[in-house]
Design an enzyme around this catalytic site. Structure first.
Site, PDB file in Angstrom:
ATOM      1  N   LYS A   6       0.829  -1.216   0.000  1.00 46.18           N
ATOM      2  CA  LYS A   6       0.000   0.000   0.000  1.00 46.18           C
ATOM      3  C   LYS A   6       0.856   1.255   0.000  1.00 46.18           C
ATOM      4  O   LYS A   6       0.443   2.282  -0.527  1.00 46.18           O
ATOM      5  CB  LYS A   6      -0.978  -0.007   1.180  1.00 46.18           C
ATOM      6  CG  LYS A   6      -2.034  -1.089   1.019  1.00 46.18           C
ATOM      7  CD  LYS A   6      -3.403  -0.701   1.517  1.00 46.18           C
ATOM      8  CE  LYS A   6      -4.382  -1.774   1.087  1.00 46.18           C
ATOM      9  NZ  LYS A   6      -5.726  -1.605   1.566  1.00 46.18           N
ATOM     10  N   LYS A  56     -10.467  -4.630  -4.070  1.00 49.08           N
ATOM     11  CA  LYS A  56     -11.591  -3.747  -4.366  1.00 49.08           C
ATOM     12  C   LYS A  56     -11.154  -2.326  -4.690  1.00 49.08           C
ATOM     13  O   LYS A  56     -11.882  -1.581  -5.318  1.00 49.08           O
ATOM     14  CB  LYS A  56     -12.626  -3.786  -3.238  1.00 49.08           C
ATOM     15  CG  LYS A  56     -12.257  -3.051  -1.978  1.00 49.08           C
ATOM     16  CD  LYS A  56     -13.468  -2.937  -1.066  1.00 49.08           C
ATOM     17  CE  LYS A  56     -13.397  -3.886   0.089  1.00 49.08           C
ATOM     18  NZ  LYS A  56     -12.327  -3.553   1.044  1.00 49.08           N
ATOM     19  N   LYS A  90      -3.410 -10.186  -6.346  1.00 52.25           N
ATOM     20  CA  LYS A  90      -4.702 -10.377  -5.688  1.00 52.25           C
ATOM     21  C   LYS A  90      -5.771  -9.457  -6.301  1.00 52.25           C
ATOM     22  O   LYS A  90      -5.467  -8.303  -6.627  1.00 52.25           O
ATOM     23  CB  LYS A  90      -4.530 -10.027  -4.198  1.00 52.25           C
ATOM     24  CG  LYS A  90      -5.741 -10.261  -3.334  1.00 52.25           C
ATOM     25  CD  LYS A  90      -5.514  -9.773  -1.909  1.00 52.25           C
ATOM     26  CE  LYS A  90      -5.833  -8.295  -1.764  1.00 52.25           C
ATOM     27  NZ  LYS A  90      -6.687  -7.931  -0.638  1.00 52.25           N
TER      28      LYS A  90
HETATM   29  P1  ATP Z   1      -8.504  -2.912  -0.429  1.00 51.38           P
HETATM   30  O1  ATP Z   1      -8.337  -3.016  -1.920  1.00 51.38           O
HETATM   31  O2  ATP Z   1      -9.170  -1.654   0.001  1.00 51.38           O
HETATM   32  O3  ATP Z   1      -7.257  -3.213   0.325  1.00 51.38           O
HETATM   33  P2  ATP Z   1      -9.534  -5.594  -0.250  1.00 51.38           P
HETATM   34  O4  ATP Z   1     -10.311  -5.930  -1.471  1.00 51.38           O
HETATM   35  O5  ATP Z   1      -8.183  -6.165  -0.119  1.00 51.38           O
HETATM   36  O6  ATP Z   1      -9.531  -4.034  -0.043  1.00 51.38           O
HETATM   37  P3  ATP Z   1     -10.438  -5.906   2.511  1.00 51.38           P
HETATM   38  O7  ATP Z   1     -11.539  -5.076   3.021  1.00 51.38           O
HETATM   39  O8  ATP Z   1      -9.075  -5.469   2.901  1.00 51.38           O
HETATM   40  O9  ATP Z   1     -10.479  -6.036   0.929  1.00 51.38           O
HETATM   41  O10 ATP Z   1     -10.684  -7.421   2.905  1.00 51.38           O
HETATM   42  C1  ATP Z   1     -11.869  -7.969   3.392  1.00 51.38           C
HETATM   43  C2  ATP Z   1     -11.736  -9.463   3.456  1.00 51.38           C
HETATM   44  O11 ATP Z   1     -11.715 -10.009   2.122  1.00 51.38           O
HETATM   45  C3  ATP Z   1     -10.434  -9.964   4.120  1.00 51.38           C
HETATM   46  O12 ATP Z   1     -10.735 -11.106   4.886  1.00 51.38           O
HETATM   47  C4  ATP Z   1      -9.557 -10.326   2.971  1.00 51.38           C
HETATM   48  O13 ATP Z   1      -8.610 -11.317   3.302  1.00 51.38           O
HETATM   49  C5  ATP Z   1     -10.578 -10.854   1.970  1.00 51.38           C
HETATM   50  N1  ATP Z   1     -10.103 -10.705   0.609  1.00 51.38           N
HETATM   51  C6  ATP Z   1      -9.823  -9.536  -0.028  1.00 51.38           C
HETATM   52  N2  ATP Z   1      -9.445  -9.747  -1.297  1.00 51.38           N
HETATM   53  C7  ATP Z   1      -9.474 -11.094  -1.487  1.00 51.38           C
HETATM   54  C8  ATP Z   1      -9.185 -11.951  -2.593  1.00 51.38           C
HETATM   55  N3  ATP Z   1      -8.793 -11.446  -3.748  1.00 51.38           N
HETATM   56  N4  ATP Z   1      -9.324 -13.279  -2.436  1.00 51.38           N
HETATM   57  C9  ATP Z   1      -9.734 -13.802  -1.251  1.00 51.38           C
HETATM   58  N5  ATP Z   1     -10.028 -13.060  -0.168  1.00 51.38           N
HETATM   59  C10 ATP Z   1      -9.899 -11.716  -0.272  1.00 51.38           C
END
Ligand code: ATP
Ligand code: LTN
Length: 335
Positions: free
Chosen positions: A115, A200, A197
Site C-alpha cells: 500500500k 476492491k 490479488k
Molecule cells: P482494499 O483493496 O481496500 O485493500 P480488499 O479488497 O483487499 O480491499 P479488505 O476489506 O481489505 O479487501 O478485505 C476484506 C476481506 O476479504 C479480508 O478477509 C480479505 O482477506 C478478503 N479478501 C480480499 N481480497 C481477497 C481476494 N482477492 N481473495 C480472497 N479473499 C480476499
C-alpha cells in the site's frame, strides 16, 4: 468472554464496492459460524481512512457494506453487525497495542509495503500501525477464530504475537486467536494480472468483478480476463489466469478441478470464460436482489448499526476494563 460460545470476529473495509474476492475469500463463509459461535462482523471504517477517502463515498460504502453483510446471509439477530467507529474501544485498544507492537514487526508487513508503494504520496503513520488496530479489533472481543483471505495471514500472526506478548507481561488477558482461511478461495486473483490479488481498490475496473456488477458487466469482464496463449482448460505452469477462473467456477458450482477439466475438454477459452461469467452472475443475482431491497431501507440499516454498536460496546467494555486494570490505569470511580 461467552462461556457458552466461542467468538468469531471479522472485518471488511468500506474502501470500495466489494469484489468476488471479498465474497469468496471472506463474507460467504461468515454465516456458517452464526449457529455455533458468537459472531461479530464489523465494517472497519477506521481502517479505510489509512488511504484517502472521499467522505460522501465512505459514508455510502459503509451503509453498502453493512447491507451486503445482510444480503450475503448474515442475520442481524444472530450476529453482531456493527461499524468500527461506533465503538470507541477499537481506537482506544489500538493505541495501547501500538505500545506493544515493534517497529521492526510492522516494517515487515507486506500489506504496508504494497500500500505504501501504491500511495507513495500518503505513507501515513496509520497505514504503518494498521495491524495493531486490527489486533485491537480482534482481541477486544476475546476472539478465537478469524475468517479471512490468505492476504491477512501475516496480520493474524502478528495479532497472535501481540496477544502472547501482552499475556506474558500482564498475565492472561487476551484469547490468542486462530485464522480461518478457506482452502480453495483464499486468494482470488485479478482478472487483468492473474499473479496479483483481486482488490476492491484496484483502479482498473476490468481487473475486478464486484458483487454488485450487473450480469452483462460480469460476463464482459470474464470474457476479457487475461489468460495465456494456450487453448486447453487445464491446470499447469504459467496458467495462472485459467487456474484463477477454474477456482472461481469451482467455488460457484461446487465442482472439483478434475470435473471442470473434464467438462471443458475439447472446448476453448471463450466457452469457458462465458460459462464462468454466467455462473458467477447467476450466483450473485439473489444477493443483488436482497441488497437492493435493504439499501433502500436506510432506517433499517441504521437500526441494525445502533443495536450492533450497543452490543459490541458492552462486550468491548469488559475487555477494556481488564486491560486498564492490568496496565495500571486508574479506573475512574463514577460520583
Ligand atoms: P482494499 O483493496 O481496500 O485493500 P480488499 O479488497 O483487499 O480491499 P479488505 O476489506 O481489505 O479487501 O478485505 C476484506 C476481506 O476479504 C479480508 O478477509 C480479505 O482477506 C478478503 N479478501 C480480499 N481480497 C481477497 C481476494 N482477492 N481473495 C480472497 N479473499 C480476499
Ligand atoms: N485488515 C483487513 C480488514 C480487517 C480485519 C479486521 C479482518 C480489519 N480488522 C479484523 C479481520 C479481523 C484487510 O485489510 N482485509
Amino acid at each position: 468472554m461467552y462461556k457458552d460460545k466461542k467468538v468469531v470476529f471479522s472485518g471488511v473495509q468500506p474502501s470500495g464496492v466489494l469484489t468476488i474476492g471479498n465474497y469468496l475469500g471472506a463474507i460467504r463463509n461468515f454465516s456458517e459460524f452464526s449457529e455455533n459461535y458468537h459472531c461479530y462482523y464489523c465494517v472497519v471504517d477506521e481502517h479505510a481512512i489509512t488511504v484517502r477517502q472521499v467522505p460522501a463515498d465512505l459514508r455510502k460504502r459503509t451503509y453498502e457494506t453493512l447491507a451486503l453483510y445482510i444480503a450475503c446471509g448474515l442475520d442481524p439477530e444472530k450476529n453482531t453487525l456493527f461499524v468500527q467507529s461506533h465503538v470507541s474501544g477499537h481506537a482506544e485498544l489500538g493505541w495501547i497495542l501500538d505500545c506493544y507492537t515493534m517497529f521492526g514487526e510492522l516494517s515487515r508487513m507486506t500489506q504496508f509495503k504494497d500500500k505504501s508503494a501504491k500511495n507513495a504520496d500518503n505513507i501515513n503513520a496509520g497505514l504503518f500501525t494498521y495491524p495493531s488496530l486490527m489486533a485491537a479489533d480482534i482481541l477486544l472481543y476475546q476472539t478465537e477464530l478469524v475468517p479471512v483471505g490468505v492476504d491477512q495471514k501475516q496480520h493474524l500472526e502478528l495479532t497472535r504475537d501481540i496477544a502472547t506478548r501482552f499475556n506474558q507481561i500482564y498475565g492472561d488477558t487476551f484469547v490468542v486467536p486462530e485464522p480461518f482461511i478457506p482452502k480453495t478461495t483464499a486468494k482470488i486473483m485479478s482478472l487483468a494480472e492473474p499473479t496479483k490479488k483481486m482488490s476492491k481498490s484496484d483502479e482498473n475496473e476490468n481487473a475486478v468483478v464486484r458483487i454488485l456488477d450487473p450480469k452483462d458487466a460480469i460476463i464482459r469482464k470474464f470474457k476479457r480476463a487475461v489468460t495465456d496463449s494456450g487453448c486447453e482448460i487445464k491446470r499447469g505452469e504459467g496458467k495462472d489466469g485459467i487456474m484463477n477462473l477454474m477456482s472461481i467456477y469451482s467455488a460457484f458450482t461446487g465442482k472439483t478441478e478434475d470435473e471442470i477439466e473434464a467438462e471443458f475438454e475439447g472446448k476453448g477459452y471463450g466457452d469457458f470464460k462465458l460459462a464462468v461469467g454466467e455462473t458467477c452472475a447467476d450466483a450473485l443475482a439473489p444477493v443483488q436482489a436482497e441488497f437492493a431491497r435493504l439499501a433502500a431501507d436506510k432506517a433499517y440499516l441504521e437500526d441494525v448499526m445502533a443495536k450492533g454498536a450497543e452490543a459490541a460496546a458492552r462486550d468491548a467494555a469488559r475487555t477494556m476494563s481488564k486491560v486498564r486494570r492490568k496496565l495500571g490505569f486508574i479506573e475512574l470511580k463514577r460520583r
